[in-house]
Write an enzyme that holds these catalytic residues in place. Sequence first.
Site, short mmCIF file in Angstrom:
data_model
loop_
_atom_site.label_atom_id
_atom_site.label_comp_id
_atom_site.label_asym_id
_atom_site.label_seq_id
_atom_site.Cartn_x
_atom_site.Cartn_y
_atom_site.Cartn_z
CD GLU A 160 52.79 68.39 66.59
OE1 GLU A 160 53.06 67.22 66.85
OE2 GLU A 160 52.81 69.01 65.77
CD GLU A 217 49.10 32.34 44.58
OE1 GLU A 217 48.87 30.76 44.72
OE2 GLU A 217 49.10 32.97 43.62
#
Lengths: 113, 578
Positions: free
Chosen positions: B72, B312
């Site tokens: 490929e 957070e």
Amino acid sequence: MKPMNEKSDVKTIKKRAPKTDDDKWVLRLYVAGHSPKALTAFANLKKICEEQLEGKYSIEVIDLLLNPQRGMEDQILALPTLVRKLPVPVRKIIGDLSNTDRVLVGLDLLQVG
Amino acid sequence: MKRTEHSLPRATLLKSPTGIQGFDEITAGGLPAGRPTLVCGSAGCGKTLFGMEFLVRGATLYNEPGVFMSFEETNEELIKNVASLGFNLENLIEQKKIVLDHVHIERSEIEETGEYDLEGLFIRLGYAIDSIGAKRVVLDTIESLFAGLPNQLILRAELRRLFRWIKDKGVTAIITGERGEETLTRQGLEEYVSDCVIMLDHRVTEQTSTRRLRVVKYRGSLHGTNEYPFLIDETGFSVLPITSLGLEHIVSSERISSGISELDKMLEGKGYYRGSTVLVSGTAGVGKTSLAAHFAEAACKRGERVLYFCFEESPNQLMRNMRSVGIKLEPWVQKGLLQFQATRPTFYGLEMHLAVTHKAVNTFKPDIVIMDPINTFILGDKEYEVKTMLMRIVDFLKGNQITALFTSLTSTESALESSDVGISSLIDTWLLLRDIELNGERNRGMYVLKSRGMANSNQIREFILTDKGVKLREVYIGSSGVLTGSARLAQEAHESAGLLKRQHEIERKKRELERKRIVMEAQVAALHAEFKADVSEALKNIETEQDTINLQKNDRINMAVSRKSFVEKSNKKKHIKL
């Protein structure tokens, strides 16, 4: 059907046949040793060339078993493979060349239809 | 006879290590040596890379040169693509460690004219193998041949022959294949390659994608059967054999400070065990992060390395906030002892988080890992999955003797003792922070819910955030319940006032006593004086009486003498009678 086709074949060949000596056909046949397929392919090729391109062609037979690196250039996977190097564009024909019509189409010596 | 001959090589199936992190562990040594392995998966799941890393690691680590036959990508594309993963293919090609061979098939250029075979491919591959003495081969993706060559019958027969030929050659091969609708590969390559099949998967659940790897089959070898998450990053592939961990951690009895001396006191005065897992849970704004930051700072002061995962807050925000309570983390970051890893939980899937954690821990090699907070994971995924992930993290960290501190936010609705993520059973030391609402204010209380292997304090302490960090105070526990904050202060003031009063009372009593003593002494003195006076008076009277008696006697004698009524002797008698 068949006779008609043959008729048109002749026409096309005439039209497409090389016009000058410079316009030579360079063909390469890749094979692997002296396998039955290789021998058949070479015989078939010889016959076609003699009929269609008399004196205007050269055939190079490359045995990949002896020169494996040469297969790279033309991206050879299937054997036998016939490569038309000249005139451009490059064409590839795989198989033992037993189907003459397809060989002619592949070599651009015959236009389909 | 025949049976014995066969059993010997089968018992010792040779393996070819891939050098891919974690993969060799789940396959107990790597791919089957001298046999082809099928690696299948959908587009973009990392098949090419898997193959390429197998070759590169083989060439660099195991001195096994390799051939990469690509159907490929071109050689240039391949070199560029894998350069981003830190592989320098050009170098390896120059050193004759790797051969790249791009096979290009253009359907339109090919005309089929009879019998043929793929001997050309065999010769080509054989030539490439022999040119560098390759031990490894990757065919990526051989299915492209189906698009290039029209005759499927020939092709299938030739593929079967190819894989047989590879086995005979004794090279370890990877054949990649695109995943099909119903089958493992689109062209059913699994029919031909049956020794080892590896499936790569790239799945997206709830908008987060995770790469997973599974060994579908491996003839003649034990292998992990789970789906393992894997990562592709700047250092290549890494598979995480996390589920293979057991409960065989080395246990340390070394103790490390929590960074808060009062908390250490609650834990036998020594702090946490090294390599233990600490959970700090509590409702919002109770100071979980501060507690974690204290721990981090204390560890850095001891010269230990801390890896801090924040899910957070950004590191900068966290450092700024911690500065306000007197915890300075920047110097440690600059010294390289403290490293922050800030990612949103939703950024990757759980498995990916796990993978990232593994990788970060393996590269940074921390002594302490902090995850703040863990329950944000639930946002994206199922509770059960979060639990298994945390279990794996805990196992992994324990196995590496790393002390872990997790924080967990508990919602006010649910019971405080149930941590959201249900990992309480995995936790060694569990600190619970809770707010205590009383008299119109909200204060923080902290206690040690459990601490395995130590006699921990059972007291609730008031948790105060000062500009010098966290302080723990004993709360007031009275008849009206637990008092904290201003109520505690008021109570303390009340108590100290009472104390003062009592002290005054004692003073007063002492003075009273003194006064009484003085009075008593004065009275004693007065009595003494009176007695003295009486005594002298009495003596005086006695004297006077005696004098009188003497006088009377003398008078009588004198009178008798004058009367000459008795002689001298009778005088004496008379005197006695008297």
